[in-house]
Design an enzyme around this catalytic site. Structure first.
Site, PDB file in Angstrom:
ATOM      1  N   ASP A 198       0.854  -1.192   0.000  1.00 54.88           N
ATOM      2  CA  ASP A 198       0.000   0.000   0.000  1.00 54.88           C
ATOM      3  C   ASP A 198       0.890   1.243   0.000  1.00 54.88           C
ATOM      4  O   ASP A 198       2.037   1.192   0.425  1.00 54.88           O
ATOM      5  CB  ASP A 198      -0.916   0.038   1.232  1.00 54.88           C
ATOM      6  CG  ASP A 198      -2.210   0.798   0.964  1.00 54.88           C
ATOM      7  OD1 ASP A 198      -3.269   0.153   0.820  1.00 54.88           O
ATOM      8  OD2 ASP A 198      -2.168   2.046   0.880  1.00 54.88           O
TER       9      ASP A 198
ATOM     10  N   ASP B 272       4.336   3.047  -3.979  1.00 49.06           N
ATOM     11  CA  ASP B 272       3.416   3.807  -4.822  1.00 49.06           C
ATOM     12  C   ASP B 272       3.252   3.019  -6.122  1.00 49.06           C
ATOM     13  O   ASP B 272       4.141   3.006  -6.977  1.00 49.06           O
ATOM     14  CB  ASP B 272       3.969   5.208  -5.106  1.00 49.06           C
ATOM     15  CG  ASP B 272       3.042   6.013  -6.003  1.00 49.06           C
ATOM     16  OD1 ASP B 272       2.033   5.455  -6.487  1.00 49.06           O
ATOM     17  OD2 ASP B 272       3.335   7.204  -6.219  1.00 49.06           O
TER      18      ASP B 272
ATOM     19  N   LYS C 104     -10.303   0.078 -15.406  1.00 51.33           N
ATOM     20  CA  LYS C 104     -11.021  -1.153 -15.027  1.00 51.33           C
ATOM     21  C   LYS C 104     -11.385  -1.984 -16.262  1.00 51.33           C
ATOM     22  O   LYS C 104     -11.331  -3.214 -16.224  1.00 51.33           O
ATOM     23  CB  LYS C 104     -12.267  -0.806 -14.210  1.00 51.33           C
ATOM     24  CG  LYS C 104     -11.961  -0.217 -12.826  1.00 51.33           C
ATOM     25  CD  LYS C 104     -11.255  -1.217 -11.918  1.00 51.33           C
ATOM     26  CE  LYS C 104     -11.070  -0.680 -10.512  1.00 51.33           C
ATOM     27  NZ  LYS C 104     -10.281  -1.588  -9.648  1.00 51.33           N
TER      28      LYS C 104
ATOM     29  N   TYR D 245     -10.415   6.014 -14.306  1.00 48.21           N
ATOM     30  CA  TYR D 245     -10.792   4.793 -13.570  1.00 48.21           C
ATOM     31  C   TYR D 245     -11.532   3.815 -14.485  1.00 48.21           C
ATOM     32  O   TYR D 245     -11.238   2.616 -14.499  1.00 48.21           O
ATOM     33  CB  TYR D 245     -11.661   5.214 -12.392  1.00 48.21           C
ATOM     34  CG  TYR D 245     -12.119   4.131 -11.448  1.00 48.21           C
ATOM     35  CD1 TYR D 245     -11.301   3.709 -10.393  1.00 48.21           C
ATOM     36  CD2 TYR D 245     -13.387   3.554 -11.563  1.00 48.21           C
ATOM     37  CE1 TYR D 245     -11.748   2.748  -9.488  1.00 48.21           C
ATOM     38  CE2 TYR D 245     -13.832   2.596 -10.672  1.00 48.21           C
ATOM     39  CZ  TYR D 245     -13.011   2.194  -9.637  1.00 48.21           C
ATOM     40  OH  TYR D 245     -13.456   1.251  -8.746  1.00 48.21           O
TER      41      TYR D 245
ATOM     42  N   ASN E 275      -5.742  -5.318  -5.794  1.00 49.62           N
ATOM     43  CA  ASN E 275      -6.963  -4.671  -5.294  1.00 49.62           C
ATOM     44  C   ASN E 275      -6.838  -3.147  -5.241  1.00 49.62           C
ATOM     45  O   ASN E 275      -7.838  -2.443  -5.277  1.00 49.62           O
ATOM     46  CB  ASN E 275      -7.247  -5.255  -3.892  1.00 49.62           C
ATOM     47  CG  ASN E 275      -8.127  -4.386  -3.038  1.00 49.62           C
ATOM     48  OD1 ASN E 275      -9.347  -4.437  -3.135  1.00 49.62           O
ATOM     49  ND2 ASN E 275      -7.519  -3.556  -2.189  1.00 49.62           N
TER      50      ASN E 275
HETATM   51  N1  LIG Z   1     -15.779   0.737  -2.784  1.00 51.41           N
HETATM   52  C1  LIG Z   1     -16.582   0.234  -3.719  1.00 51.41           C
HETATM   53  O1  LIG Z   1     -17.809   0.311  -3.606  1.00 51.41           O
HETATM   54  C2  LIG Z   1     -16.016  -0.456  -4.921  1.00 51.41           C
HETATM   55  C3  LIG Z   1     -16.880  -0.784  -5.977  1.00 51.41           C
HETATM   56  C4  LIG Z   1     -16.360  -1.433  -7.092  1.00 51.41           C
HETATM   57  C5  LIG Z   1     -15.026  -1.792  -7.132  1.00 51.41           C
HETATM   58  N2  LIG Z   1     -14.204  -1.455  -6.092  1.00 51.41           N
HETATM   59  C6  LIG Z   1     -12.798  -1.834  -6.189  1.00 51.41           C
HETATM   60  O2  LIG Z   1     -12.418  -2.561  -5.046  1.00 51.41           O
HETATM   61  C7  LIG Z   1     -11.044  -2.282  -4.730  1.00 51.41           C
HETATM   62  C8  LIG Z   1     -10.925  -1.850  -3.285  1.00 51.41           C
HETATM   63  O3  LIG Z   1     -11.743  -0.700  -3.110  1.00 51.41           O
HETATM   64  P1  LIG Z   1     -11.890   0.009  -1.702  1.00 51.41           P
HETATM   65  O4  LIG Z   1     -13.259   0.573  -1.688  1.00 51.41           O
HETATM   66  O5  LIG Z   1     -11.421  -0.873  -0.608  1.00 51.41           O
HETATM   67  O6  LIG Z   1     -10.860   1.222  -1.924  1.00 51.41           O
HETATM   68  P2  LIG Z   1     -10.088   2.117  -0.838  1.00 51.41           P
HETATM   69  O7  LIG Z   1      -9.792   3.413  -1.498  1.00 51.41           O
HETATM   70  O8  LIG Z   1     -10.874   2.138   0.397  1.00 51.41           O
HETATM   71  O9  LIG Z   1      -8.734   1.302  -0.631  1.00 51.41           O
HETATM   72  C9  LIG Z   1      -7.792   1.226  -1.705  1.00 51.41           C
HETATM   73  C10 LIG Z   1      -6.416   1.057  -1.158  1.00 51.41           C
HETATM   74  O10 LIG Z   1      -5.495   1.235  -2.244  1.00 51.41           O
HETATM   75  C11 LIG Z   1      -4.427   2.034  -1.785  1.00 51.41           C
HETATM   76  N3  LIG Z   1      -3.794   2.783  -2.872  1.00 51.41           N
HETATM   77  C12 LIG Z   1      -4.319   3.825  -3.558  1.00 51.41           C
HETATM   78  N4  LIG Z   1      -3.400   4.342  -4.382  1.00 51.41           N
HETATM   79  C13 LIG Z   1      -2.274   3.593  -4.232  1.00 51.41           C
HETATM   80  C14 LIG Z   1      -0.981   3.642  -4.808  1.00 51.41           C
HETATM   81  N5  LIG Z   1      -0.627   4.594  -5.687  1.00 51.41           N
HETATM   82  N6  LIG Z   1      -0.075   2.714  -4.437  1.00 51.41           N
HETATM   83  C15 LIG Z   1      -0.396   1.774  -3.518  1.00 51.41           C
HETATM   84  N7  LIG Z   1      -1.594   1.695  -2.919  1.00 51.41           N
HETATM   85  C16 LIG Z   1      -2.525   2.600  -3.271  1.00 51.41           C
HETATM   86  C17 LIG Z   1      -5.072   2.983  -0.786  1.00 51.41           C
HETATM   87  O11 LIG Z   1      -4.119   3.574   0.086  1.00 51.41           O
HETATM   88  C18 LIG Z   1      -6.058   2.072  -0.081  1.00 51.41           C
HETATM   89  O12 LIG Z   1      -5.491   1.456   1.040  1.00 51.41           O
HETATM   90  C19 LIG Z   1     -10.601  -1.234  -5.742  1.00 51.41           C
HETATM   91  O13 LIG Z   1      -9.937  -1.855  -6.822  1.00 51.41           O
HETATM   92  C20 LIG Z   1     -11.892  -0.627  -6.228  1.00 51.41           C
HETATM   93  O14 LIG Z   1     -11.772  -0.096  -7.523  1.00 51.41           O
HETATM   94  C21 LIG Z   1     -14.680  -0.806  -4.992  1.00 51.41           C
END
Ligand SMILES: NC(=O)c1ccc[n+]([C@@H]2O[C@H](COP(=O)([O-])OP(=O)(O)OC[C@H]3O[C@@H](n4cnc5c(N)ncnc54)[C@H](O)[C@@H]3O)[C@@H](O)[C@H]2O)c1
Length: 246
Positions: free
Chosen positions: A37, A63, A159, A155, A90
């Site tokens: 992360d 990153d 995806k 985004y 993820n």
């Molecule tokens: N939240 C939703 O409703 C939802 C819906 C559809 C898909 N998703 C997908 O599920 C996955 C998880 O979503 P979430 O809601 O837990 O997201 P979140 O934003 O809560 O968590 C994402 C994590 O990725 C990390 N991250 C972001 N940029 C980064 C980088 N440059 N380098 C390393 N780490 C990085 C963040 O610090 C965070 O810990 C994602 O791929 C998201 O697209 C989420």
């Protein structure tokens, strides 16, 4: 594969949200987990929590929009745990911006985290997984992986892109016993990303992402002879629906 105990995994975006929930489930299964992360502060707290619970985890601050950092991070994970049984990509960043607002740098950052990192991580584990006799790769997709949404100029194509990479690698991975799938939250989940992007009405129905984790335990057990080339919607019931995309 029936038992994940002693197997290893790489999970990106593991400091919070869905990635944290998946990591916790894998630690509970007895897996050794490399946690990646950008939020090094949160990652250390999470790693301490898992270690205190008897887990074997490696926090890696990275990153994932940066190719060189991503390569270094995955090499650190491979160096610690060897070929992973499962790679769960993820991490993602969603910042809604219109075409008129977004800059090339901003576009590339989101695309790189989602798609470039998927490529670099998968390429790094590909041969080790082949040498180990198989494995499972999962990319987190979304409704944005197959539908259009306004102001998701980066985004949304990111995806869509990982769904394309998944289909291609699922075909190539089969003879090497590697499963490659996409997963989506099959329910609105209570995470920092949702907190930023959901309406107040959507937030009334969101669920703890921990409810979705049985699908990810199932996915980690897949290989080329099992489920591959699918988009798997992880439901809050602990079940899942899988659509064949090949
Ligand atoms: N939240 C939703 O409703 C939802 C819906 C559809 C898909 N998703 C997908 O599920 C996955 C998880 O979503 P979430 O809601 O837990 O997201 P979140 O934003 O809560 O968590 C994402 C994590 O990725 C990390 N991250 C972001 N940029 C980064 C980088 N440059 N380098 C390393 N780490 C990085 C963040 O610090 C965070 O810990 C994602 O791929 C998201 O697209 C989420």
């Amino acid at each position: 594969m029936d038992n994940l105990r002693g197997q290893s995994a790489i999970i990106t975006g593991a400091a919070q949200g869905l990635g944290y929930a998946i990591a916790k489930a894998y630690v509970h299964e007895g897996m050794r987990v490399a946690l990646m992360d950008i939020r090094g502060d949160l990652l250390e707290t999470v790693a301490s929590e898992f270690t205190a619970a008897g887990g074997d985890v490696l926090p890696i601050t990275v990153d994932l929009s940066d190719a060189a950092q991503t390569q270094t991070a995955v090499e650190a994970a491979l160096g610690q745990y060897g070929p992973p049984r499962a790679l769960i990509h993820n991490a993602a960043l969603l910042i809604t911006r219109s075409m008129r607002e977004i800059t090339l740098d901003q576009w590339q950052t989101e695309i790189n985290i989602i798609l470039q990192a998927a490529f670099i991580l998968s390429k790094a584990v590909w041969q080790p997984m082949i040498d180990a006799g198989g494995g499972s790769i999962v990319y987190l997709s979304s409704g944005s992986g197959y539908k259009g949404f306004i102001e998701e100029v980066a985004y949304n194509p990111g995806k869509h892109g990982i769904e394309g990479l998944m289909k291609c690698l699922a075909l190539e991975g089969k003879p090497f016993n590697i499963a490659v799938n996409c997963a989506t939250p099959g329910a609105p989940i209570n995470t920092p990303m949702s907190d930023t992007n959901y309406s107040e009405e959507q937030k009334q129905h969101w669920v703890d992402p921990a409810l979705l984790t049985p699908a990810f335990v199932y996915l980690a057990k897949q290989d080329g002879s099992g489920l591959s080339g699918h988009r798997v919607a992880a439901r809050a019931s602990g079940k899942w629906d899988a659509v064949d995309l090949l």
